[in-house]
Design a protein around this motif. Structure first.
Motif, PDB file in Angstrom:
ATOM      1  N   THR A   1      -9.417 -27.427 -55.661  1.00 15.44           N
ATOM      2  CA  THR A   1     -10.164 -26.172 -55.614  1.00 15.44           C
ATOM      3  C   THR A   1     -11.191 -26.163 -56.747  1.00 15.44           C
ATOM      4  O   THR A   1     -11.183 -27.051 -57.619  1.00 15.44           O
ATOM      5  N   PRO A   2     -12.075 -25.161 -56.783  1.00 15.48           N
ATOM      6  CA  PRO A   2     -13.016 -25.064 -57.907  1.00 15.48           C
ATOM      7  C   PRO A   2     -12.335 -24.926 -59.262  1.00 15.48           C
ATOM      8  O   PRO A   2     -12.950 -25.204 -60.298  1.00 15.48           O
TER       9      PRO A   2
ATOM     10  N   VAL B   1     -16.871 -28.763 -57.155  1.00 17.89           N
ATOM     11  CA  VAL B   1     -16.278 -28.154 -55.963  1.00 17.89           C
ATOM     12  C   VAL B   1     -16.830 -26.742 -55.808  1.00 17.89           C
ATOM     13  O   VAL B   1     -16.733 -25.927 -56.729  1.00 17.89           O
ATOM     14  N   LYS B   2     -17.401 -26.449 -54.649  1.00 20.88           N
ATOM     15  CA  LYS B   2     -17.996 -25.134 -54.408  1.00 20.88           C
ATOM     16  C   LYS B   2     -17.430 -24.520 -53.131  1.00 20.88           C
ATOM     17  O   LYS B   2     -16.889 -25.217 -52.272  1.00 20.88           O
ATOM     18  N   VAL B   3     -17.599 -23.206 -53.004  1.00 22.07           N
ATOM     19  CA  VAL B   3     -17.119 -22.481 -51.826  1.00 22.07           C
ATOM     20  C   VAL B   3     -18.122 -22.643 -50.690  1.00 22.07           C
ATOM     21  O   VAL B   3     -19.330 -22.467 -50.880  1.00 22.07           O
ATOM     22  N   SER B   4     -17.636 -22.991 -49.494  1.00 19.13           N
ATOM     23  CA  SER B   4     -18.508 -23.149 -48.330  1.00 19.13           C
ATOM     24  C   SER B   4     -18.904 -21.786 -47.781  1.00 19.13           C
ATOM     25  O   SER B   4     -18.067 -20.882 -47.660  1.00 19.13           O
ATOM     26  N   LEU B   5     -20.169 -21.643 -47.443  1.00 22.37           N
ATOM     27  CA  LEU B   5     -20.672 -20.416 -46.839  1.00 22.37           C
ATOM     28  C   LEU B   5     -21.143 -20.734 -45.421  1.00 22.37           C
ATOM     29  O   LEU B   5     -21.906 -21.683 -45.228  1.00 22.37           O
TER      30      LEU B   5
ATOM     31  N   HIS C   1     -14.221 -26.990 -43.941  1.00 18.81           N
ATOM     32  CA  HIS C   1     -13.281 -26.744 -45.026  1.00 18.81           C
ATOM     33  C   HIS C   1     -13.810 -25.570 -45.844  1.00 18.81           C
ATOM     34  O   HIS C   1     -15.023 -25.333 -45.887  1.00 18.81           O
ATOM     35  N   LYS C   2     -12.917 -24.845 -46.486  1.00 13.98           N
ATOM     36  CA  LYS C   2     -13.350 -23.673 -47.257  1.00 13.98           C
ATOM     37  C   LYS C   2     -14.131 -24.050 -48.509  1.00 13.98           C
ATOM     38  O   LYS C   2     -14.819 -23.218 -49.089  1.00 13.98           O
ATOM     39  N   PHE C   3     -14.029 -25.329 -48.920  1.00 12.72           N
ATOM     40  CA  PHE C   3     -14.812 -25.816 -50.057  1.00 12.72           C
ATOM     41  C   PHE C   3     -15.671 -26.993 -49.634  1.00 12.72           C
ATOM     42  O   PHE C   3     -15.471 -27.571 -48.559  1.00 12.72           O
TER      43      PHE C   3
END
Length: 304
Positions: A11-12, A110-114, A122-124
């Motif tokens: 995760t981030p 690691v970044k959050v996917s938009l 994936h969410k990241f």
């Protein structure tokens, strides 16, 4: 040494990690929608997917595998992640990152996917810059063995597409043999440049896919060149492909056209495929499903 982790554990907030991955898809470098940022997308797959394939080959695990099959799509989603390379880093990694090769990646950003440009896997997502530690796992490394080449594509069958409802966020993975590549032209409300390509699957089902903008110019031109002599029928693998529909008075019959009668007029919904901003198109990929079997003289080959 940083602790070894799989994709779904990073995760981030994870400060120190190493992940063993294989590059299973790699786009060419492109420009952002604003035409200001140069980027390249990669899809990375970790050891869990390969382990699932190996377990499936063992007969004693068939029952366990059958129980887990209902969770396969969710599991695969969590075991793949998108990685992005920006700007000058694309040239820096041009010869270092190779499709289907295995790497040990540490401390990438690691970044959050938009979901701005379509479906996310994936969410990241990871950013691979010069600060990331990327070690290539050599093919004959006995201590750190490379991951097995990917053998299975999770694609949507053409027969299934025929029953889909077009939606803005619906994106699929398709594979097919190219029967015809049309000329480049302008189309749509904004008169964007595009190229229409007809593809066929192993059941002889056909679909029209529209390659928009640079996909039509680059991949479309390559398809046209390969088919110029009329003897080659390339295979294309498309990821993040959109499904679109058109309703109107029936003028011509297309594959997978759904007809609805309204009074004395024939109204149709024609389903077709189209590239989107985050799509990737690979010509003649190396997956076993992309291998063709010959047919009678004068007919295009079929997928195996």
């Amino acid at each position: 040494m940083a602790p070894r982790m799989n994709i779904d554990g990073i995760t981030p907030d994870t400060l120190d990690w190493t992940c063993k991955v294989q590059i299973v898809d790699m786009s060419r470098d492109r420009l952002s929608l604003e035409k200001k940022i140069r980027f390249q997308n990669l899809i990375l797959e970790d050891e869990q997917v390969v382990s699932l394939i190996v377990v499936a080959a063992h007969p004693l695990w068939i029952i366990i595998l059958f129980i887990c099959m209902t969770q396969t799509s969710m599991t695969l989603q969590e075991q793949q992640i998108r990685a992005v390379v920006y700007g000058d880093d694309i040239d820096y990694y041009a010869e270092k990152l190779v499709l289907s090769d295995t790497y040990l990646i540490s401390t990438a950003m690691v970044k959050v996917s938009l979901p701005l440009y379509g479906r996310i896997i994936h969410k990241f997502y990871w950013v691979l810059d010069k600060e990331a530690l990327i070690e290539h796992v050599e093919p004959h490394n006995e201590l750190e063995k490379p991951l097995l080449p990917p053998t299975k594509l999770h694609t949507t069958t053409f027969a299934s597409i025929a029953h889909m409802t077009p939606a803005p966020n619906a994106e699929i993975v398709i594979i097919g043999v190219v029967l015809h590549s049309g000329p480049s032209k302008y189309a749509g409300r904004t008169q964007n440049r595009c190229r229409e390509v007809t593809i066929v699957d192993d059941q002889r089902n056909q679909f029209l896919i529209t390659l928009w903008d640079d996909f039509g110019e680059i991949e479309g031109t390559e398809l046209e060149a390969q088919m110029e002599n009329g003897k080659e029928f390339p295979v294309i693998l498309g990821r993040n492909i959109g499904v679109s529909g058109y309703q109107g008075k029936l003028l011509k019959s297309y594959p997978f056209t759904v007809y609805t009668l309204l009074h004395d007029h024939s109204v149709c919904t024609c389903l077709s495929l189209q590239t989107r901003f985050n799509s990737t198109i690979r010509i003649n990929p190396t997956y076993p499903q992309a291998m063709c079997r010959p047919t009678s003289h004068g007919h295009p080959p079929l997928l195996s």
